[in-house]
Design a protein around this motif. Structure first.
Motif, PDB file in Angstrom:
ATOM      1  N   UNK A  25      58.322  -0.314  51.268  1.00 59.74           N
ATOM      2  CA  UNK A  25      58.458  -1.010  49.986  1.00 59.74           C
ATOM      3  C   UNK A  25      59.915  -1.025  49.554  1.00 59.74           C
ATOM      4  N   UNK A  26      60.605   0.089  49.758  1.00 61.50           N
ATOM      5  CA  UNK A  26      62.031   0.157  49.399  1.00 61.50           C
ATOM      6  C   UNK A  26      62.851  -0.837  50.223  1.00 61.50           C
ATOM      7  N   UNK A  27      62.513  -0.984  51.508  1.00 65.56           N
ATOM      8  CA  UNK A  27      63.217  -1.957  52.356  1.00 65.56           C
ATOM      9  C   UNK A  27      63.032  -3.374  51.829  1.00 65.56           C
ATOM     10  N   UNK A  28      61.807  -3.700  51.463  1.00 68.53           N
ATOM     11  CA  UNK A  28      61.502  -5.042  50.951  1.00 68.53           C
ATOM     12  C   UNK A  28      62.222  -5.276  49.628  1.00 68.53           C
ATOM     13  N   UNK A  29      62.201  -4.282  48.759  1.00 68.24           N
ATOM     14  CA  UNK A  29      62.888  -4.397  47.467  1.00 68.24           C
ATOM     15  C   UNK A  29      64.379  -4.609  47.688  1.00 68.24           C
ATOM     16  N   UNK A  30      64.962  -3.823  48.597  1.00 71.10           N
ATOM     17  CA  UNK A  30      66.381  -3.949  48.906  1.00 71.10           C
ATOM     18  C   UNK A  30      66.683  -5.319  49.490  1.00 71.10           C
ATOM     19  N   UNK A  31      65.829  -5.790  50.372  1.00 72.94           N
ATOM     20  CA  UNK A  31      66.014  -7.103  50.979  1.00 72.94           C
ATOM     21  C   UNK A  31      65.967  -8.198  49.914  1.00 72.94           C
TER      22      UNK A  31
END
Length: 71
Positions: A25-31
């Protein structure tokens, strides 16, 4: 068996994510945040390009007039 698998996955989640190259989820948010930033930067570049082109057009016009005067 389910309990064992859940406990195993909980203990090894980071390794599973890394090994399987999963997105968190953090990766998606960062992306998403990076994408928004790139879009903003692109808009700024478009504005710069337009303004630069206008300035270049005005400079070329002035150069053309100067050349005409020098003839």
């Amino acid at each position: 068996m389910d309990r064992y698998m859940n406990a195993y996955i909980d203990r090894r989640m980071k390794l599973v994510i890394d090994d399987w190259q999963l997105a968190t989820t953090a990766d998606i948010r960062d992306l998403s945040q990076r994408f928004r930033q790139v879009r903003q930067d692109a808009e700024g570049l478009k504005t710069f390009e337009r303004e630069s082109q206008d300035r270049m057009d005005r400079m070329e016009e002035r150069i053309r007039k100067l050349k005409e005067r020098m003839k």
